[in-house]
Each structure stands twice: as C-alpha cells, then as structure tokens.
Design a protein around this motif. Structure first.
Motif, PDB file in Angstrom:
ATOM      1  N   GLY A  56      23.951 -25.956  -3.450  1.00  0.00           N
ATOM      2  CA  GLY A  56      23.695 -24.666  -2.839  1.00  0.00           C
ATOM      3  C   GLY A  56      22.882 -23.757  -3.748  1.00  0.00           C
ATOM      4  O   GLY A  56      22.690 -24.034  -4.930  1.00  0.00           O
ATOM      5  N   LYS A  57      22.417 -22.656  -3.165  1.00  0.00           N
ATOM      6  CA  LYS A  57      21.648 -21.693  -3.958  1.00  0.00           C
ATOM      7  C   LYS A  57      22.468 -21.169  -5.132  1.00  0.00           C
ATOM      8  O   LYS A  57      21.982 -21.049  -6.252  1.00  0.00           O
ATOM      9  N   GLU A  58      23.743 -20.842  -4.854  1.00  0.00           N
ATOM     10  CA  GLU A  58      24.571 -20.255  -5.915  1.00  0.00           C
ATOM     11  C   GLU A  58      24.880 -21.264  -7.011  1.00  0.00           C
ATOM     12  O   GLU A  58      24.881 -20.913  -8.194  1.00  0.00           O
ATOM     13  N   GLY A  59      25.137 -22.509  -6.637  1.00  0.00           N
ATOM     14  CA  GLY A  59      25.372 -23.542  -7.641  1.00  0.00           C
ATOM     15  C   GLY A  59      24.141 -23.808  -8.481  1.00  0.00           C
ATOM     16  O   GLY A  59      24.227 -24.029  -9.692  1.00  0.00           O
ATOM     17  N   THR A  60      22.976 -23.778  -7.836  1.00  0.00           N
ATOM     18  CA  THR A  60      21.724 -23.963  -8.564  1.00  0.00           C
ATOM     19  C   THR A  60      21.474 -22.779  -9.483  1.00  0.00           C
ATOM     20  O   THR A  60      21.119 -22.957 -10.657  1.00  0.00           O
TER      21      THR A  60
END
Length: 116
Positions: free
Chosen positions: A43-47
């Motif tokens: 996900g964007k947040e994990g990235t």
C-alpha cells in the motif's frame, strides 16, 4: 505523461528521498515486491514508511536508470543502486543492479517488482 515518464519521475522522487511525491504516483493499494515473491512494502502507507526508514538508514541512497522501456502497461528499468554508509553501523552494501518491473493501472503505478 506516459507510464515511462511516470516511472522515471518515481526514480527522481526516490533519489530526492521525497517519499510523498514517490507514492503520489501509485494506486492506494500499490505494493513493492520481490519478483514473483514476497511483498516488501504494501500500500501507499507501507511504501511511504518503508522508504522513509530506508532513507534514514542510507541517506546517500541513489538509483540511476541504466535502461528503460515501456511495453503496454509495463515499464522495465535496469537500475544501478548505491546505498552508501548506513547510519546504524551495519556493513556497507555494495552497489548492485536491479531490474524493476513497474505495472500500471491507468496512469498510476500498481506494483513494482524487483529482480536482483
């Protein structure tokens, strides 16, 4: 902007260590993974959080595009990566080459897979 241009903009954001700009080119559920293997950032947040941590650890981290091409909704790039000294005192990571496969959904990157 073509998908090839977007992938190149992602590398420019990566080299500037601008994680917000980098993830702005991605779908909300995008991920980064080893080729045909485990997801390393989800996900964007994990990235965003994964790259932010990597940039703290390797502040001189840099990826240079050696070759790049677009095939349909895919962008293939051969990149030369240098990490530089780590802030945590770990051993120096030797420079390495990676092939990155960027998969696009429309104008956003949905997945990046690394072959190393």
């Amino acid at each position: 902007m073509s998908n090839l241009d977007t992938a190149k903009a992602m590398i420019a954001a990566y080299n500037a260590q601008d994680v917000d700009l980098y993830v702005s080119f991605m779908t909300d559920d995008a991920c980064e993974a080893n080729y045909r293997g485990a997801v390393v950032r989800e996900g964007k947040e994990g990235t965003r959080s994964g790259l932010a941590a990597a940039f703290v650890r390797w502040p001189a981290n840099n990826a240079q595009i050696v070759e790049a091409s677009q095939i349909g909704s895919y962008v293939l790039m051969r990149e030369h990566v240098t990490r530089g000294p780590a802030t945590d005192g770990s051993d120096l990571v030797e420079p390495f080459d990676v092939v990155a496969v960027y998969t696009f959904e429309g104008d956003k990157c949905a997945r990046v897979e690394f072959i190393r």
